[in-house]
Design a protein around this motif. Structure first.
Motif, PDB file in Angstrom:
ATOM      1  N   GLY A  41      -4.669  -2.966  -1.848  1.00  0.00           N
ATOM      2  CA  GLY A  41      -5.168  -3.556  -0.617  1.00  0.00           C
ATOM      3  C   GLY A  41      -4.121  -4.393   0.079  1.00  0.00           C
ATOM      4  N   MET A  42      -4.150  -4.377   1.403  1.00  0.00           N
ATOM      5  CA  MET A  42      -3.244  -5.187   2.210  1.00  0.00           C
ATOM      6  C   MET A  42      -4.056  -5.757   3.359  1.00  0.00           C
ATOM      7  SD  MET A  42      -0.146  -4.190   4.736  1.00  0.00           S
ATOM      8  CE  MET A  42      -1.216  -4.104   6.134  1.00  0.00           C
ATOM      9  N   HIS A  43      -3.934  -7.057   3.578  1.00  0.00           N
ATOM     10  CA  HIS A  43      -4.651  -7.702   4.682  1.00  0.00           C
ATOM     11  C   HIS A  43      -4.058  -9.087   4.889  1.00  0.00           C
ATOM     12  CE1 HIS A  43      -7.991  -9.023   7.223  1.00  0.00           C
ATOM     13  NE2 HIS A  43      -8.321  -7.746   7.307  1.00  0.00           N
ATOM     14  N   SER A  44      -4.289  -9.651   6.061  1.00  0.00           N
ATOM     15  CA  SER A  44      -3.822 -11.010   6.326  1.00  0.00           C
ATOM     16  C   SER A  44      -4.722 -12.050   5.661  1.00  0.00           C
ATOM     17  CB  SER A  44      -3.748 -11.269   7.835  1.00  0.00           C
ATOM     18  OG  SER A  44      -5.005 -11.071   8.423  1.00  0.00           O
ATOM     19  N   ASP A  45      -5.899 -11.656   5.203  1.00  0.00           N
ATOM     20  CA  ASP A  45      -6.816 -12.512   4.449  1.00  0.00           C
ATOM     21  C   ASP A  45      -6.766 -12.064   2.984  1.00  0.00           C
ATOM     22  OD1 ASP A  45      -9.365 -13.135   3.057  1.00  0.00           O
ATOM     23  OD2 ASP A  45      -9.915 -14.045   4.966  1.00  0.00           O
ATOM     24  N   PHE A  46      -6.418 -12.982   2.083  1.00  0.00           N
ATOM     25  CA  PHE A  46      -6.243 -12.618   0.678  1.00  0.00           C
ATOM     26  C   PHE A  46      -7.508 -12.024   0.076  1.00  0.00           C
ATOM     27  CE2 PHE A  46      -6.293 -13.545  -3.885  1.00  0.00           C
ATOM     28  CZ  PHE A  46      -5.127 -12.902  -4.272  1.00  0.00           C
ATOM     29  N   ASN A  47      -8.656 -12.633   0.339  1.00  0.00           N
ATOM     30  CA  ASN A  47      -9.906 -12.136  -0.235  1.00  0.00           C
ATOM     31  C   ASN A  47     -10.241 -10.729   0.254  1.00  0.00           C
ATOM     32  OD1 ASN A  47     -10.322 -14.469  -1.745  1.00  0.00           O
ATOM     33  ND2 ASN A  47     -11.375 -15.478  -0.066  1.00  0.00           N
ATOM     34  N   LYS A  48      -9.958 -10.454   1.517  1.00  0.00           N
ATOM     35  CA  LYS A  48     -10.207  -9.106   2.041  1.00  0.00           C
ATOM     36  C   LYS A  48      -9.256  -8.099   1.407  1.00  0.00           C
ATOM     37  CE  LYS A  48     -12.295 -10.424   6.406  1.00  0.00           C
ATOM     38  NZ  LYS A  48     -12.215 -10.360   7.874  1.00  0.00           N
ATOM     39  N   ALA A  49      -8.017  -8.500   1.163  1.00  0.00           N
ATOM     40  CA  ALA A  49      -7.072  -7.613   0.484  1.00  0.00           C
ATOM     41  C   ALA A  49      -7.566  -7.281  -0.920  1.00  0.00           C
ATOM     42  CB  ALA A  49      -5.684  -8.251   0.425  1.00  0.00           C
ATOM     43  N   CYS A  50      -8.156  -8.272  -1.590  1.00  0.00           N
ATOM     44  CA  CYS A  50      -8.714  -8.038  -2.925  1.00  0.00           C
ATOM     45  C   CYS A  50      -9.881  -7.049  -2.876  1.00  0.00           C
ATOM     46  CB  CYS A  50      -9.181  -9.352  -3.549  1.00  0.00           C
ATOM     47  SG  CYS A  50      -7.831 -10.422  -4.086  1.00  0.00           S
ATOM     48  N   VAL A  51     -10.765  -7.232  -1.911  1.00  0.00           N
ATOM     49  CA  VAL A  51     -11.921  -6.330  -1.794  1.00  0.00           C
ATOM     50  C   VAL A  51     -11.459  -4.909  -1.500  1.00  0.00           C
ATOM     51  CG1 VAL A  51     -13.976  -5.810  -0.414  1.00  0.00           C
ATOM     52  CG2 VAL A  51     -13.531  -8.158  -1.152  1.00  0.00           C
ATOM     53  N   ILE A  52     -10.458  -4.753  -0.642  1.00  0.00           N
ATOM     54  CA  ILE A  52      -9.920  -3.427  -0.337  1.00  0.00           C
ATOM     55  C   ILE A  52      -9.356  -2.791  -1.606  1.00  0.00           C
ATOM     56  CG2 ILE A  52      -8.127  -2.175   0.933  1.00  0.00           C
ATOM     57  CD1 ILE A  52      -8.494  -4.326   3.168  1.00  0.00           C
ATOM     58  N   ALA A  53      -8.736  -3.607  -2.473  1.00  0.00           N
ATOM     59  CA  ALA A  53      -8.168  -3.107  -3.724  1.00  0.00           C
ATOM     60  C   ALA A  53      -9.233  -2.865  -4.793  1.00  0.00           C
ATOM     61  CB  ALA A  53      -7.118  -4.081  -4.249  1.00  0.00           C
ATOM     62  N   GLY A  54     -10.470  -3.251  -4.500  1.00  0.00           N
ATOM     63  CA  GLY A  54     -11.560  -3.020  -5.447  1.00  0.00           C
ATOM     64  C   GLY A  54     -11.840  -4.191  -6.368  1.00  0.00           C
ATOM     65  N   ILE A  55     -11.328  -5.366  -6.017  1.00  0.00           N
ATOM     66  CA  ILE A  55     -11.556  -6.572  -6.822  1.00  0.00           C
ATOM     67  C   ILE A  55     -12.591  -7.420  -6.097  1.00  0.00           C
ATOM     68  CG2 ILE A  55     -10.481  -8.581  -7.896  1.00  0.00           C
ATOM     69  CD1 ILE A  55      -7.781  -7.045  -7.524  1.00  0.00           C
ATOM     70  N   LYS A  56     -13.822  -7.365  -6.573  1.00  0.00           N
ATOM     71  CA  LYS A  56     -14.908  -8.061  -5.880  1.00  0.00           C
ATOM     72  C   LYS A  56     -15.331  -9.341  -6.588  1.00  0.00           C
ATOM     73  CE  LYS A  56     -16.372  -3.859  -3.756  1.00  0.00           C
ATOM     74  NZ  LYS A  56     -16.788  -2.559  -4.123  1.00  0.00           N
ATOM     75  N   ASP A  57     -14.877  -9.555  -7.803  1.00  0.00           N
ATOM     76  CA  ASP A  57     -15.221 -10.737  -8.582  1.00  0.00           C
ATOM     77  C   ASP A  57     -14.479 -11.951  -8.025  1.00  0.00           C
ATOM     78  OD1 ASP A  57     -15.600 -12.735 -10.493  1.00  0.00           O
ATOM     79  OD2 ASP A  57     -15.441 -11.352 -12.174  1.00  0.00           O
ATOM     80  N   GLN A  58     -15.220 -12.940  -7.558  1.00  0.00           N
ATOM     81  CA  GLN A  58     -14.625 -14.132  -6.929  1.00  0.00           C
ATOM     82  C   GLN A  58     -13.731 -14.907  -7.898  1.00  0.00           C
ATOM     83  OE1 GLN A  58     -14.807 -15.374  -3.764  1.00  0.00           O
ATOM     84  NE2 GLN A  58     -15.870 -13.540  -3.100  1.00  0.00           N
ATOM     85  N   SER A  59     -14.129 -14.974  -9.165  1.00  0.00           N
ATOM     86  CA  SER A  59     -13.325 -15.735 -10.134  1.00  0.00           C
ATOM     87  C   SER A  59     -11.973 -15.069 -10.364  1.00  0.00           C
ATOM     88  CB  SER A  59     -14.080 -15.905 -11.453  1.00  0.00           C
ATOM     89  OG  SER A  59     -14.326 -14.649 -12.052  1.00  0.00           O
ATOM     90  N   ILE A  60     -11.924 -13.752 -10.394  1.00  0.00           N
ATOM     91  CA  ILE A  60     -10.654 -13.042 -10.546  1.00  0.00           C
ATOM     92  C   ILE A  60      -9.804 -13.245  -9.296  1.00  0.00           C
ATOM     93  CG2 ILE A  60      -9.565 -10.773 -10.756  1.00  0.00           C
ATOM     94  CD1 ILE A  60     -11.910  -9.933 -12.514  1.00  0.00           C
TER      95      ILE A  60
END
Length: 92
Positions: A41-60
């Protein structure tokens, strides 16, 4: 089967973009298998980049961001001579 992650950022046109990679590891087979890139995932928002990469767990996500910030504190800046000063000393 485990996951490993890689995070970093780059400045692109004066804007910070976060890159997040999620790798699938098969440790039960030893070191004979390479990690498999499963999410990117790539995005200017770190959390959105994580979601794009398939990482949805907030703690991770928080843990990865903290690790990335910790790496930044280890970076050292080395002052370099300006090219004009170096050029004058060579030609002068």
């Amino acid at each position: 089967m485990n996951y490993s992650y890689e995070t970093y950022f780059k400045m692109i046109e004066n804007r910070k973009y976060y890159f997040v990679k999620r790798y699938l590891q098969f440790k039960e087979f030893g070191d004979n298998l390479c990690d498999v890139l499963e999410g990117y995932g790539m995005h200017s928002d770190f959390n959105k980049a994580c979601v794009i990469a398939g990482i949805k767990d907030q703690s991770i996500q928080q843990q990865l961001f903290a690790q990335m910030e910790a790496k930044l504190s280890e970076i050292k800046v080395i002052e370099m001579n300006q090219p004009s000063t170096l050029f004058k000393s060579i030609t002068g």
